[in-house]
Write a protein that holds these residues in place. Structure first.
Motif, short mmCIF file in Angstrom:
data_model
loop_
_atom_site.label_atom_id
_atom_site.label_comp_id
_atom_site.label_asym_id
_atom_site.label_seq_id
_atom_site.Cartn_x
_atom_site.Cartn_y
_atom_site.Cartn_z
N ALA A 191 25.06 78.73 58.15
CA ALA A 191 23.60 78.84 58.18
C ALA A 191 23.16 80.00 59.08
O ALA A 191 22.26 80.77 58.74
N TRP A 192 23.80 80.12 60.23
CA TRP A 192 23.46 81.20 61.15
C TRP A 192 23.91 82.55 60.62
O TRP A 192 23.29 83.58 60.89
N GLN A 193 25.01 82.56 59.86
CA GLN A 193 25.48 83.81 59.25
C GLN A 193 24.42 84.35 58.28
O GLN A 193 24.13 85.54 58.26
N GLN A 194 23.87 83.46 57.49
CA GLN A 194 22.86 83.87 56.52
C GLN A 194 21.59 84.37 57.23
O GLN A 194 20.98 85.35 56.81
N ILE A 195 21.21 83.69 58.32
CA ILE A 195 20.05 84.12 59.08
C ILE A 195 20.27 85.51 59.66
O ILE A 195 19.38 86.37 59.61
N LEU A 196 21.47 85.75 60.20
CA LEU A 196 21.79 87.06 60.78
C LEU A 196 21.67 88.16 59.74
O LEU A 196 21.04 89.20 59.97
N HIS A 197 22.28 87.93 58.56
CA HIS A 197 22.20 88.92 57.49
C HIS A 197 20.75 89.15 57.05
O HIS A 197 20.32 90.30 56.87
N SER A 198 20.00 88.08 56.89
CA SER A 198 18.63 88.19 56.38
C SER A 198 17.72 88.91 57.36
O SER A 198 17.01 89.85 56.99
N VAL A 199 17.74 88.48 58.62
CA VAL A 199 16.85 89.07 59.62
C VAL A 199 17.19 90.54 59.85
O VAL A 199 16.30 91.40 59.83
N SER A 200 18.47 90.85 60.05
CA SER A 200 18.85 92.24 60.29
C SER A 200 18.55 93.10 59.07
O SER A 200 18.13 94.25 59.19
N GLY A 201 18.72 92.53 57.88
CA GLY A 201 18.43 93.27 56.65
C GLY A 201 16.97 93.63 56.54
O GLY A 201 16.61 94.79 56.29
N PHE A 202 16.09 92.65 56.73
CA PHE A 202 14.65 92.91 56.63
C PHE A 202 14.18 93.89 57.71
O PHE A 202 13.35 94.77 57.44
N VAL A 203 14.71 93.74 58.92
CA VAL A 203 14.30 94.64 60.00
C VAL A 203 14.73 96.08 59.72
O VAL A 203 13.94 97.02 59.87
N LEU A 204 15.97 96.27 59.27
CA LEU A 204 16.47 97.62 59.00
C LEU A 204 15.72 98.27 57.83
O LEU A 204 15.40 99.46 57.87
#
Length: 212
Positions: free
Chosen positions: A187-200
């Motif tokens: 769950a945290w892996q998906q959050i990390l990918h999603s948040v960093s993706g949207f920010v970048l």
């Protein structure tokens, strides 16, 4: 020789700029949380290497081309924006596909000596950001007095900024690295990918819309 009142003012301004969140901060957070402190350190070194190139080009006057040429500025700006969107898109794709954030980090740890991706990501993110060149050209001359060695003083001032950036990003890297174990959970892996993706992606779009 250089530790004047103006330098202390410069230190304060640069310190504020250094702690302002941006692409560098996001890259280090993503690297440290997915691959650990060693991976985050490589990203940090890449970021500082990119800054070093800009400082050098600014000191010798080459970066002036970016300021005076709208076409050159636009080309570098779009390349940099495209690269940030590319990195963000990768993260969003991994989130959608359920690719573990820790998988990339484990691969890096197993082949640390031959994997230069974290360094290159940090390096290219800064190298392809024309705002860094514009910052040095517009900001550093204000702290160089008439008669002072321009090249030496420019490198000195730029070195201060790079040193501060390195210390701040390494501190962030250490803090995030200590939280890496949390991000082994899917769950945290998906959050990390999603948040960093949207920010970048957002940072890439903002860079693309920057005016000369």
């Amino acid at each position: 020789m250089f530790l004047t009142a103006e330098i202390w003012t410069y230190l304060g301004i640069v310190a504020l700029l250094t702690v302002t969140p941006g692409a560098d901060v996001m890259l280090v957070i993503r690297s440290a949380l997915s691959g650990g402190q060693r991976v985050g350190a490589r990203t940090t070194l890449g970021i500082c290497a990119g800054l070093m190139v800009h400082v050098t080009l600014s000191a010798v006057g080459v970066s002036l081309i970016l300021v005076q040429s709208a076409a050159a500025f636009s080309v570098v700006k779009l390349l940099g924006a495209g690269y940030l969107v590319f990195l963000g898109g990768q993260s969003l794709w991994n989130a959608r596909q359920g690719v573990p954030a820790g998988t990339e980090g484990m691969q890096m740890n197993e082949g640390e000596k031959r994997d230069n991706r974290p360094f290159l990501q940090g390096f290219l993110t800064n190298l392809l950001n024309p705002k860094v060149a514009v910052f040095y050209l517009a900001f550093l001359p204000q702290f160089i007095k008439a008669g002072e060695p321009v090249l030496l003083k420019s490198l000195f001032l730029g070195g201060i900024h790079i040193g501060m950036s390195f210390l701040c990003l390494m501190l962030l890297n250490i803090m995030m690295g200590k939280l890496q174990h949390i991000f082994t959970r899917p769950a945290w892996q998906q959050i990390l990918h999603s948040v960093s993706g949207f920010v970048l992606v957002g940072l890439g779009i903002r860079l693309a819309l920057e005016q000369t």
